[in-house]
Write an enzyme that holds these catalytic residues in place. Structure first.
Site, PDB file in Angstrom:
ATOM      1  N   ARG A  25       0.816  -1.211   0.000  1.00 28.05           N
ATOM      2  CA  ARG A  25       0.000   0.000   0.000  1.00 28.05           C
ATOM      3  C   ARG A  25       0.849   1.260   0.000  1.00 28.05           C
ATOM      4  O   ARG A  25       0.433   2.291  -0.539  1.00 28.05           O
ATOM      5  CB  ARG A  25      -0.960  -0.025   1.195  1.00 28.05           C
ATOM      6  CG  ARG A  25      -2.112  -1.031   1.016  1.00 28.05           C
ATOM      7  CD  ARG A  25      -2.779  -1.351   2.348  1.00 28.05           C
ATOM      8  NE  ARG A  25      -3.970  -2.192   2.211  1.00 28.05           N
ATOM      9  CZ  ARG A  25      -3.944  -3.514   2.027  1.00 28.05           C
ATOM     10  NH1 ARG A  25      -2.781  -4.139   1.927  1.00 28.05           N
ATOM     11  NH2 ARG A  25      -5.072  -4.202   1.940  1.00 28.05           N
ATOM     12  N   GLY A  92      -1.914 -11.547  -5.254  1.00 31.00           N
ATOM     13  CA  GLY A  92      -3.328 -11.213  -5.301  1.00 31.00           C
ATOM     14  C   GLY A  92      -3.597  -9.796  -4.843  1.00 31.00           C
ATOM     15  O   GLY A  92      -4.502  -9.125  -5.353  1.00 31.00           O
ATOM     16  N   GLN A 168      -8.952  -7.036   0.527  1.00 33.10           N
ATOM     17  CA  GLN A 168      -8.541  -6.679  -0.830  1.00 33.10           C
ATOM     18  C   GLN A 168      -9.701  -6.076  -1.616  1.00 33.10           C
ATOM     19  O   GLN A 168      -9.539  -5.054  -2.297  1.00 33.10           O
ATOM     20  CB  GLN A 168      -7.981  -7.906  -1.547  1.00 33.10           C
ATOM     21  CG  GLN A 168      -6.668  -8.415  -0.965  1.00 33.10           C
ATOM     22  CD  GLN A 168      -6.160  -9.655  -1.667  1.00 33.10           C
ATOM     23  OE1 GLN A 168      -6.832 -10.218  -2.529  1.00 33.10           O
ATOM     24  NE2 GLN A 168      -4.969 -10.099  -1.297  1.00 33.10           N
ATOM     25  N   ASP A 312      -4.481 -15.220   7.361  1.00 35.34           N
ATOM     26  CA  ASP A 312      -3.203 -15.664   6.806  1.00 35.34           C
ATOM     27  C   ASP A 312      -2.404 -16.524   7.780  1.00 35.34           C
ATOM     28  O   ASP A 312      -1.469 -17.214   7.373  1.00 35.34           O
ATOM     29  CB  ASP A 312      -2.361 -14.462   6.382  1.00 35.34           C
ATOM     30  CG  ASP A 312      -2.894 -13.800   5.125  1.00 35.34           C
ATOM     31  OD1 ASP A 312      -3.597 -14.471   4.349  1.00 35.34           O
ATOM     32  OD2 ASP A 312      -2.611 -12.606   4.916  1.00 35.34           O
ATOM     33  N   ARG A 385       3.200 -19.519   2.648  1.00 36.50           N
ATOM     34  CA  ARG A 385       2.813 -19.786   4.041  1.00 36.50           C
ATOM     35  C   ARG A 385       2.747 -21.287   4.334  1.00 36.50           C
ATOM     36  O   ARG A 385       3.035 -21.715   5.456  1.00 36.50           O
ATOM     37  CB  ARG A 385       1.496 -19.089   4.354  1.00 36.50           C
ATOM     38  CG  ARG A 385       1.583 -17.578   4.147  1.00 36.50           C
ATOM     39  CD  ARG A 385       0.523 -16.808   4.882  1.00 36.50           C
ATOM     40  NE  ARG A 385       0.425 -15.455   4.363  1.00 36.50           N
ATOM     41  CZ  ARG A 385       1.244 -14.454   4.671  1.00 36.50           C
ATOM     42  NH1 ARG A 385       2.247 -14.665   5.506  1.00 36.50           N
ATOM     43  NH2 ARG A 385       1.077 -13.252   4.150  1.00 36.50           N
TER      44      ARG A 385
END
Length: 426
Positions: A25, A92, A168, A312, A385
């Site tokens: 961002r 993504g 998102q 996550d 991950r």
């Protein structure tokens, strides 16, 4: 790759990688603002570098001296048509948030990525942006990338109730709303990470947040800022769990981001009886140090509003649950199916190979513990991950070896992961 196994204990201090969400961002906000933005502690992982390259292709001058990133902001109106298809790699975040920014740009852009991105659903983003006046569609007449978007300078505001809990999607709509004439309203299904809202304010914008409702009146002009990116709690999570489950361990994780929309894992650890202490907390910047010690753990149930606060971290939480006494149930986590891989199936399959008692469900996992883990051949499925979770699992293996296929995936968010682990291992 053969993973490190049978570690006696973990000791030491780590600076975990910078926050991936904020790093993405910071480039985006710097590009769409007027003036210069400087970014310190930018995460130079593959995903964030995809965002950096994407905005360079839109005509934004971005300099990296190895310590600081400098973005010469052009404002929304200063973005230029890319000469070629923008490659978002495995990210993504890059493709979905960029669609919101490009919704107000009066030219056509194509975005594509790797094989994983080609399986990520995009209707959740395209539908609201099309309602606002953009023309956004899958190049192959599906909802999957590659995606073509033609923006418009006449974006309309939107009143939108989110069908899924997705930061998102929310962020893409807010980026578009910054360019629309009038007030847009976004109502979340559940509260998700709010970095976009925080950074709109940081860059001089305004919006109102009332519970799950966000109201933003556009158009707005933003101004470049200095951004210092804290450590990523999603990366810290692997060492939090390692410190809890490897015997006689004590790890200090420095300068970790503690935004309340991201700290669900700390609540779960507390509920399970784990020892994690926040030190040197900086409430203004939502950061602090985390001290973790080996703990006796009990099972818990995880579901509902907490899920977006730890989505996550659920793969590594699943591993944590294999070492807790009792049955842990994870539910309401169907979003795991549309991550880099189907993380519900991947976690269940790979941990089962290593000896865990774990069952996938439609929206989560059922995990019985504690269980001893043994050697085996596993894969990350190209998901960073999953790869890091399996290395932490391997630390607990006392007999046999653990071979990890597609270990290189960890470089997406944590290029130094294996080196950092080696420094702590005894």
């Amino acid at each position: 790759m053969q993973l490190r196994t049978n570690v006696k204990h973990l000791q030491g201090t780590l600076m975990v990688p910078s926050d991936k969400s904020i790093s993405h961002r910071s480039i985006m906000f710097g590009a769409i603002s007027s003036g210069k933005t400087t970014i310190t502690n930018f995460l130079r992982g593959e995903d964030c570098l995809s965002t950096l390259a994407a905005f360079r292709s839109l005509g934004v001058n971005i300099e990296d001296d190895g310590t600081t990133i400098t973005v010469e902001g052009r404002g929304f109106a200063g973005l230029k048509k890319a000469k070629n298809t923008i490659d978002v790699g495995n990210s993504g975040t890059t493709i979905r948030l960029m669609l919101g920014i490009l919704a107000g740009c009066p030219f056509e852009t194509r975005l594509a990525g790797d094989a994983s991105i080609a399986k990520r659903p995009m209707n959740r983003v395209m539908l609201p942006l099309n309602q606002m006046g953009a023309e956004c569609q899958g190049v192959q007449q599906t909802e999957f990338p590659p995606i073509s978007i033609r923006g418009t300078q006449n974006l309309q505001p939107i009143d939108y109730t989110m069908p899924v809990a997705s930061a998102q999607v929310k962020s893409a709509i807010l980026f578009a709303a910054l360019q629309a004439e009038g007030t847009s309203v976004v109502v979340e299904k559940e509260k998700t990470r709010d970095h976009t809202e925080e950074m709109i304010r940081q860059f001089g914008g305004t919006l109102e947040v009332d519970g799950k409702k966000i109201m933003l009146t556009g158009p707005q002009q933003l101004t470049g800022q200095n951004v210092v990116v804290p450590g990523d709690i999603s990366s810290a999570a692997f060492f939090l769990v390692a410190g809890l489950v490897v015997p006689d361990s004590e790890i200090l994780l420095k300068n970790v981001g503690l935004n309340q929309t991201r700290t669900g894992i700390l609540d779960v650890i507390k509920n399970m009886g784990g020892s994690v202490t926040i030190l040197n907390e900086d409430e203004a910047n939502h950061s602090g140090d985390l001290l973790v010690k080996t703990s006796q753990l009990t099972a818990t149930e995880i579901g509902g509003a907490i899920i977006p606060r730890l989505i996550d971290e659920l793969p590594i939480i699943a591993l944590l649950a294999t070492q807790a006494t009792g049955t842990t149930i994870i539910r309401d986590a169907e979003e795991l199916k549309v991550k880099e891989t189907n993380r519900i199936d991947a976690v269940a399959k790979e941990l089962t190979i290593l000896g865990a008692d774990i069952t996938p469900t439609d929206d989560g996992l059922i995990i019985h513990g504690p269980t001893s883990l043994h050697g085996g051949r596993v894969t990350s499925y190209g998901d960073h991950r999953i790869g890091m979770m399996l290395q932490i699992a391997a630390l607990l293996v006392k007999e046999g070896t653990v071979e990890l296929d597609k270990a290189e995936a960890v470089s997406v968010s944590y290029p130094a992961f294996f080196d950092d682990l080696e420094r702590l291992s005894c």
